[in-house]
Scaffold this motif. Structure first.
Motif, PDB file in Angstrom:
ATOM      1  N   ILE A 130       0.867  -1.172   0.000  1.00 36.24           N
ATOM      2  CA  ILE A 130       0.000   0.000   0.000  1.00 36.24           C
ATOM      3  C   ILE A 130       0.904   1.221   0.000  1.00 36.24           C
ATOM      4  O   ILE A 130       2.067   1.147   0.389  1.00 36.24           O
ATOM      5  N   ILE A 131       0.335   2.327  -0.470  1.00 37.09           N
ATOM      6  CA  ILE A 131       1.147   3.532  -0.581  1.00 37.09           C
ATOM      7  C   ILE A 131       0.764   4.547   0.480  1.00 37.09           C
ATOM      8  O   ILE A 131      -0.424   4.802   0.706  1.00 37.09           O
ATOM      9  N   ALA A 132       1.779   5.067   1.156  1.00 38.39           N
ATOM     10  CA  ALA A 132       1.556   6.214   2.028  1.00 38.39           C
ATOM     11  C   ALA A 132       1.973   7.438   1.220  1.00 38.39           C
ATOM     12  O   ALA A 132       3.155   7.653   0.972  1.00 38.39           O
ATOM     13  N   LEU A 133       1.005   8.185   0.773  1.00 38.83           N
ATOM     14  CA  LEU A 133       1.303   9.358  -0.057  1.00 38.83           C
ATOM     15  C   LEU A 133       1.635  10.507   0.887  1.00 38.83           C
ATOM     16  O   LEU A 133       0.756  11.212   1.371  1.00 38.83           O
ATOM     17  N   ASN A 134       2.930  10.656   1.150  1.00 40.02           N
ATOM     18  CA  ASN A 134       3.359  11.554   2.231  1.00 40.02           C
ATOM     19  C   ASN A 134       3.692  12.947   1.708  1.00 40.02           C
ATOM     20  O   ASN A 134       3.787  13.178   0.517  1.00 40.02           O
ATOM     21  N   GLN A 135       3.900  13.856   2.644  1.00 45.00           N
ATOM     22  CA  GLN A 135       4.281  15.243   2.336  1.00 45.00           C
ATOM     23  C   GLN A 135       3.249  15.898   1.429  1.00 45.00           C
ATOM     24  O   GLN A 135       3.586  16.659   0.514  1.00 45.00           O
ATOM     25  N   ASP A 147      -4.555  13.560  -7.070  1.00 39.50           N
ATOM     26  CA  ASP A 147      -5.852  12.922  -6.975  1.00 39.50           C
ATOM     27  C   ASP A 147      -5.650  11.486  -6.480  1.00 39.50           C
ATOM     28  O   ASP A 147      -5.231  10.610  -7.237  1.00 39.50           O
ATOM     29  N   VAL A 148      -5.987  11.280  -5.183  1.00 42.53           N
ATOM     30  CA  VAL A 148      -5.692   9.993  -4.555  1.00 42.53           C
ATOM     31  C   VAL A 148      -6.447   8.848  -5.238  1.00 42.53           C
ATOM     32  O   VAL A 148      -5.884   7.782  -5.493  1.00 42.53           O
ATOM     33  N   ASN A 149      -7.729   9.110  -5.555  1.00 42.64           N
ATOM     34  CA  ASN A 149      -8.524   8.045  -6.177  1.00 42.64           C
ATOM     35  C   ASN A 149      -7.961   7.620  -7.512  1.00 42.64           C
ATOM     36  O   ASN A 149      -7.897   6.444  -7.839  1.00 42.64           O
ATOM     37  N   LYS A 150      -7.570   8.627  -8.263  1.00 38.76           N
ATOM     38  CA  LYS A 150      -7.047   8.326  -9.588  1.00 38.76           C
ATOM     39  C   LYS A 150      -5.745   7.525  -9.483  1.00 38.76           C
ATOM     40  O   LYS A 150      -5.522   6.592 -10.248  1.00 38.76           O
ATOM     41  N   LEU A 151      -4.934   7.895  -8.529  1.00 36.35           N
ATOM     42  CA  LEU A 151      -3.657   7.204  -8.335  1.00 36.35           C
ATOM     43  C   LEU A 151      -3.917   5.743  -7.962  1.00 36.35           C
ATOM     44  O   LEU A 151      -3.289   4.822  -8.482  1.00 36.35           O
ATOM     45  N   GLU A 152      -4.883   5.555  -7.055  1.00 38.85           N
ATOM     46  CA  GLU A 152      -5.264   4.216  -6.622  1.00 38.85           C
ATOM     47  C   GLU A 152      -5.715   3.377  -7.813  1.00 38.85           C
ATOM     48  O   GLU A 152      -5.296   2.244  -8.003  1.00 38.85           O
ATOM     49  N   GLU A 153      -6.551   4.005  -8.625  1.00 39.78           N
ATOM     50  CA  GLU A 153      -7.126   3.323  -9.768  1.00 39.78           C
ATOM     51  C   GLU A 153      -6.040   2.940 -10.774  1.00 39.78           C
ATOM     52  O   GLU A 153      -5.984   1.818 -11.257  1.00 39.78           O
ATOM     53  N   LEU A 155      -2.781   2.574 -10.263  1.00 41.53           N
ATOM     54  CA  LEU A 155      -1.790   1.625  -9.766  1.00 41.53           C
ATOM     55  C   LEU A 155      -2.422   0.304  -9.370  1.00 41.53           C
ATOM     56  O   LEU A 155      -1.755  -0.731  -9.339  1.00 41.53           O
ATOM     57  N   GLY A 156      -3.708   0.358  -9.049  1.00 43.37           N
ATOM     58  CA  GLY A 156      -4.365  -0.858  -8.579  1.00 43.37           C
ATOM     59  C   GLY A 156      -3.947  -1.258  -7.177  1.00 43.37           C
ATOM     60  O   GLY A 156      -4.029  -2.413  -6.798  1.00 43.37           O
ATOM     61  N   ILE A 157      -3.449  -0.309  -6.402  1.00 41.05           N
ATOM     62  CA  ILE A 157      -3.115  -0.592  -5.007  1.00 41.05           C
ATOM     63  C   ILE A 157      -3.636   0.549  -4.139  1.00 41.05           C
ATOM     64  O   ILE A 157      -3.747   1.679  -4.608  1.00 41.05           O
ATOM     65  N   PRO A 158      -3.948   0.268  -2.858  1.00 42.08           N
ATOM     66  CA  PRO A 158      -4.510   1.298  -1.990  1.00 42.08           C
ATOM     67  C   PRO A 158      -3.520   2.443  -1.740  1.00 42.08           C
ATOM     68  O   PRO A 158      -2.312   2.214  -1.615  1.00 42.08           O
ATOM     69  N   VAL A 159      -4.043   3.656  -1.673  1.00 42.97           N
ATOM     70  CA  VAL A 159      -3.209   4.828  -1.411  1.00 42.97           C
ATOM     71  C   VAL A 159      -3.807   5.592  -0.229  1.00 42.97           C
ATOM     72  O   VAL A 159      -5.002   5.868  -0.218  1.00 42.97           O
ATOM     73  N   VAL A 160      -2.981   5.911   0.760  1.00 44.75           N
ATOM     74  CA  VAL A 160      -3.456   6.684   1.909  1.00 44.75           C
ATOM     75  C   VAL A 160      -2.647   7.975   2.003  1.00 44.75           C
ATOM     76  O   VAL A 160      -1.424   7.930   2.136  1.00 44.75           O
ATOM     77  N   PRO A 161      -3.306   9.122   1.892  1.00 46.31           N
ATOM     78  CA  PRO A 161      -2.560  10.377   2.010  1.00 46.31           C
ATOM     79  C   PRO A 161      -2.126  10.616   3.458  1.00 46.31           C
ATOM     80  O   PRO A 161      -2.896  10.368   4.385  1.00 46.31           O
ATOM     81  N   ALA A 281      -2.451  11.579 -12.452  1.00 45.32           N
ATOM     82  CA  ALA A 281      -2.969  11.708 -11.087  1.00 45.32           C
ATOM     83  C   ALA A 281      -2.711  13.071 -10.466  1.00 45.32           C
ATOM     84  O   ALA A 281      -3.252  13.388  -9.420  1.00 45.32           O
ATOM     85  N   GLN A 282      -1.868  13.879 -11.069  1.00 43.71           N
ATOM     86  CA  GLN A 282      -1.584  15.158 -10.417  1.00 43.71           C
ATOM     87  C   GLN A 282      -1.934  16.340 -11.307  1.00 43.71           C
ATOM     88  O   GLN A 282      -1.884  16.269 -12.529  1.00 43.71           O
ATOM     89  N   LYS A 283      -2.324  17.403 -10.632  1.00 40.13           N
ATOM     90  CA  LYS A 283      -2.616  18.627 -11.359  1.00 40.13           C
ATOM     91  C   LYS A 283      -1.605  19.667 -10.889  1.00 40.13           C
ATOM     92  O   LYS A 283      -1.402  19.855  -9.695  1.00 40.13           O
ATOM     93  N   LEU A 284      -0.943  20.307 -11.844  1.00 39.99           N
ATOM     94  CA  LEU A 284       0.065  21.289 -11.462  1.00 39.99           C
ATOM     95  C   LEU A 284      -0.482  22.695 -11.598  1.00 39.99           C
ATOM     96  O   LEU A 284      -0.943  23.091 -12.649  1.00 39.99           O
TER      97      LEU A 284
END
Lengths: 661, 239
Positions: A130-135, A147-153, A155-161, A281-284
């Motif tokens: 699982i990913i800890a999306l830190n900082q 976008d946490v949901n998009k990243l999860e989708e 990668l196909g693995i859970p992401v927790v900010p 997954a990211q917007k700049l």
């Protein structure tokens, strides 16, 4: 190999039946907040040691959560799972062989692409992640929205900010980890789809590997074989050499298609995949004005203000460590010396009393008065500089100068600290990447004149021959450091590693993590150094009481008197100097019965004595630090070299100086 | 202005300024056997084209572009001399003149084959002058062979108009074309995201030839000067 994985399987089954014990590994790039998360998870239930047989640090801890006993291993911060460094090898071996129940991949949200490159490699190891999306806060400040949901989708693995420094998201992370483990293996996460021509070859190799028993997943082995990974090649070579040669042929085919080596193509495509996920997954949103951290970065790396900041912050560090150290050291000495009458009343003034006090207690006092006042603040400041990111800026500014000694920018820190005390300086050499550079840097730091050596230079030469002579000796010392550093660089085998580092954004470090890191380091040092210091002190006292000092001085006289032209008594004082260098001068005064050295020593003798004292040996605490970092053999080689070097230097100096005078 | 004479002039400046000194018009005139006035006129034209830097009383030095053309032509000349002397057994007194004519029409491919055929010679037969290295980014042929034997690897493609990353100014950007280095360093650079084709921008160069800070893939990296000088990039035109 097959045996290994089997026995491991059985063990795991038993484990699951008898107790609810889980194993979690933390993995990720350097400086993404991994150790902060580790500290949040495990508190003080930590153990820091080395990986078996390796000089790579291994931090472990335990926690209890929802009825589980969870062992957490903090893997070293790395950028890839290739064979560039021991850290990388250790990490991938750990994941493949020990199969943690889950890997928490700590990802820096502000540098998503680079971090996902590592994530993709972890996924190739086919381990639950699982990913800890830190900082998240730093990313937001930089105008990066993930976008946490998009990243999860994707990668196909859970992401927790998470925002680890503030403790945000840690409990959620743990819950999610347990949840993921409990749910058991789920549908396969996404994998890097390489180009068609590469996939075809991966499939070919994976099929060929079907009959082969390996700890790593087959697809992973296939990819690594194409990349020309030395370790995997060696392993497969043993079992199925024909597969290695097939892989080489296939890799050549890819090379002829792309014009780049196969490993380049694979790495490029992996980075492309990481970049693609990151962009999705990211917007700049470019920040309107440069952030505070950016302005600080510009200021501290500027060709004028950068060096000014460097010099003033170093002076400040020095000043604060030594003011604090001096004051506390004095305070502690007075305190301990106040205990002496108590001791004398308990053990009497006879031989026992003097051995117990003068040997054991004096040694203990020496240890305490060095360690607590100097080493603790040193570590706090070092970790503060490292975790905040200023250390990288210092390396950037000083790389050029350090390069002349064959070291790179980071080595400046330990060398500078050596001027205060060699002990923390030697321990500080850990910030270098390779074992070779650690050793080179440590060798150089042991030659740096520490505060105690400075006392000798100033107290003898400075006082009786004039400050210009003291200064000349100081400059000579720097010259010796430079020359010997260069020589050592040439002599010690191995590839010199150039400076390749990520420049992280400045951030406010997590104070609790710093204090914990400091505490574990100091505890480690006490364990190594104290026995040595006390034993050394005890042995000397014993020798003194047994009346061995005179015979020793006589035995040493061919060196001290004949070769160095010094009074025989200096043999004894130099031995005492091993305990603490300034003791060699203090003892000299005591044994000669005067502090007016001009009466008993000629100017030439003063210079020779000081020269020898400067280089002749690292003090016992420094030797302890060397042993701890590099083992007995290397510590003793450095020590022996310096003894021989100092004695030869002293003798040559005597003859030259007599010639001139 | 014919290519041949440009090349001859640049080669002459190159040969006369081997130790990096400026070349005087008088020396040029002597070497080329051309009147000083004509030399001056030609030098001005070459300066306009950006091949040399010329100031009337100080003399001439080559610009980076000029030096490259000159090195290339000098190399061809010397390789030809070797070939004429070693293989065709032509008298060493005559090879120079012969090579002077042939050097301008020798293609780069033929030059490379010649270099291989002659097994990477280093010196000329007639005057013992050094033959400029086979690749302009390596300082001598010897180094080239030595590095090759050591297992030096390269990642990426050679291209025209490449410069080492260390030549980029602060704020300048470029695309990575190829990287040269030992196996470990190469792998490390790739792992850090410096793959061929990646865009990089130089953010800052530490003073006195220190390391380079660059931005790549939305992050920042610092490369020591030694490594940075082995990363070759195609400079992006700033518009």
């Amino acid at each position: 190999m097959s045996c290994h994985s089997c026995s491991y399987l059985n063990k795991k089954e038993i484990n699951q039946k008898t107790s609810k014990r889980l194993k979690i590994a933390l993995a990720g790039n350097a400086n993404v907040g991994k150790s902060v998360i580790f500290n949040h998870l495990t508190g003080l239930h930590q153990h820091i040691g080395n990986w078996p047989g390796k000089t790579v640090e291994r931090a472990e801890g335990t926690l209890h959560f929802k009825g589980y006993t969870i062992d957490v291993v903090d893997l070293p911060g790395i950028y890839s799972l290739s064979t560039y460094s021991l850290e990388e090898l250790v990490s991938r071996k750990y994941i493949a062989v020990e199969r943690p129940d889950i890997v928490i991949n700590v990802v820096d949200a502000s540098v998503l692409e680079r971090n996902l490159f590592f994530t993709l490699q972890l996924m190739e190891l086919e381990t639950p992640i699982i990913i800890a999306l830190n900082q998240m806060d730093i990313a937001k400040n930089k105008g990066i929205q993930v976008d946490v949901n998009k990243l999860e989708e994707r990668l196909g693995i859970p992401v927790v900010p998470t925002i680890a420094v503030k403790g945000v998201g840690i409990t959620r992370l743990l819950e999610k980890a347990i949840e993921t483990i409990e749910k058991g293996p789920r549908e396969k996460p996404a994998e890097v789809g390489y180009g068609e021509e590469i996939e075809e070859k991966i499939n070919l190799l994976t099929k060929a590997l079907k009959e082969v028993q390996v700890v790593y997943p087959r697809r992973y082995v296939a990819i690594k074989l194409l990349e020309g990974d030395e370790e995997i090649e060696r392993e497969i070579e043993r079992i199925a050499p024909q597969i290695v040669s097939t892989a080489k042929k296939l890799a050549d085919e890819i090379k002829s298609i792309h014009g780049h080596s196969c490993s380049t193509v694979i790495t490029s495509e992996r980075y492309e995949a990481a970049g693609c996920i990151a962009r999705a997954a990211q917007k700049l949103v470019p920040p309107i004005r440069p952030t505070m951290g950016e302005r600080l970065h510009n200021f501290t790396t500027h060709k004028i203000t950068g060096y000014l900041t460097l010099v003033s912050s170093l002076l400040l560090v020095f000043y604060s460590i030594f003011t604090f150290g001096d004051y506390t050291s004095g305070l502690l000495s007075t305190l301990f010396n106040g205990l002496e009458p108590l001791f004398t009343s308990a053990f009497g003034t006879g031989i026992t009393g003097s051995i117990v006090w003068g040997g054991i207690m004096e040694g203990f006092i020496a240890g305490v008065t060095i360690v607590l006042p100097y080493i603790i603040p040193f570590y706090i400041i070092l970790y503060f500089l490292e975790n905040s990111g200023y250390l990288s800026r210092i390396a950037f500014l000083m790389d050029n100068i350090m390069h002349k000694m064959g070291l790179h920018g980071k080595a400046f820190i330990p060398i500078m600290l050596g001027f205060g005390c060699n002990v923390p300086a030697c321990l500080g050499c850990r910030i270098m990447e390779t074992q070779r550079e650690r050793l080179l840097a440590a060798f150089v730091t042991t030659l740096v004149p520490c505060a105690a050596t400075t006392i000798i230079i100033l107290g003898l030469v400075g006082k009786f021959l004039g400050i210009q002579w003291a200064l000349a000796l100081y400059i000579f010392n720097l010259l010796v450091i430079f020359v010997l550093g260069r020589l050592a660089f040439k002599v010690v085998p191995g590839e010199s590693t150039a400076l390749i580092m990520e420049m992280h954004d400045y951030k406010w470090p997590h104070l609790k993590t710093i204090l914990k890191q400091t505490w574990f380091r100091v505890a480690e040092f006490i364990k190594i150094a104290f026995p040595l210091i006390i034993a050394g002190s005890f042995a000397l006292k014993l020798a003194e009481v047994a009346g061995l000092l005179e015979p020793v001085a006589a035995t040493l006289s061919p060196i001290t008197v004949t070769w160095l032209g010094l009074p025989a008594i200096t043999g004894i004082t130099l031995i005492f100097g091993v305990l603490r260098k300034e003791l060699s001068l203090v003892m000299l005064a005591a044994l000669l019965g005067t502090t007016n050295f001009a009466q008993v020593l000629t100017p030439v003798q003063m210079v020779v004595f000081t020269l020898v004292a400067m280089f002749y040996i690292p003090c016992i605490a420094t030797i302890a630090a060397l042993v701890k970092e590099f083992g007995w053999k290397k510590a003793l080689s450095i020590t022996m070299f310096e003894i021989v070097f100092a004695i030869s230097l002293g003798g040559v100096a005597l003859r030259l100086l007599t010639l001139v005078a | 202005m014919p290519r041949k004479s440009i090349e001859d002039y640049l080669k002459t400046v190159y040969e006369l300024s081997q130790n990096g000194a400026t070349v005087s018009t008088t020396d040029m005139s002597k070497a080329l056997k051309v009147a000083p006035a004509s030399v001056t006129e030609m030098l001005k034209k070459l300066a306009d084209k950006g091949y040399i830097e010329y100031s009337p009383y100080h003399g001439t030095t080559l610009t980076e572009t000029g030096r490259r053309i000159a090195e290339k032509i000098a190399r061809k000349h010397r390789l030809l001399e070797r070939f004429l002397h070693d293989v065709l057994k032509i008298d060493s007194q005559k090879v120079h003149k012969e090579a002077c004519e042939m050097e301008h029409s020798l293609s780069d491919d033929a030059e490379e084959s010649l270099c291989r055929l002659l097994k990477h010679p280093e010196q000329c037969p007639d005057d013992g002058k050094e033959i400029p290295p086979c690749d302009l980014m390596i300082s001598s042929c010897e180094e080239c062979i030595r590095l090759h034997n050591q297992g030096l690897e390269e990642v990426g493609k050679h291209n025209q108009n490449l410069v080492a990353m260390t030549h980029l100014k602060e704020g300048q950007c470029g695309k990575i074309s190829f990287i040269r280095g030992g196996h470990n360093v190469l792998q490390r650079l790739l792992d850090m995201g410096l793959t061929p084709g990646t865009k990089i921008c130089v953010e800052r160069v530490a003073p006195l030839g220190g390391p380079v800070e660059l931005s790549v893939r939305n992050s920042k990296l610092v490369l020591g000067k030694g490594v940075a000088s082995k990363v070759f990039v195609e400079v992006e035109r700033t518009s």
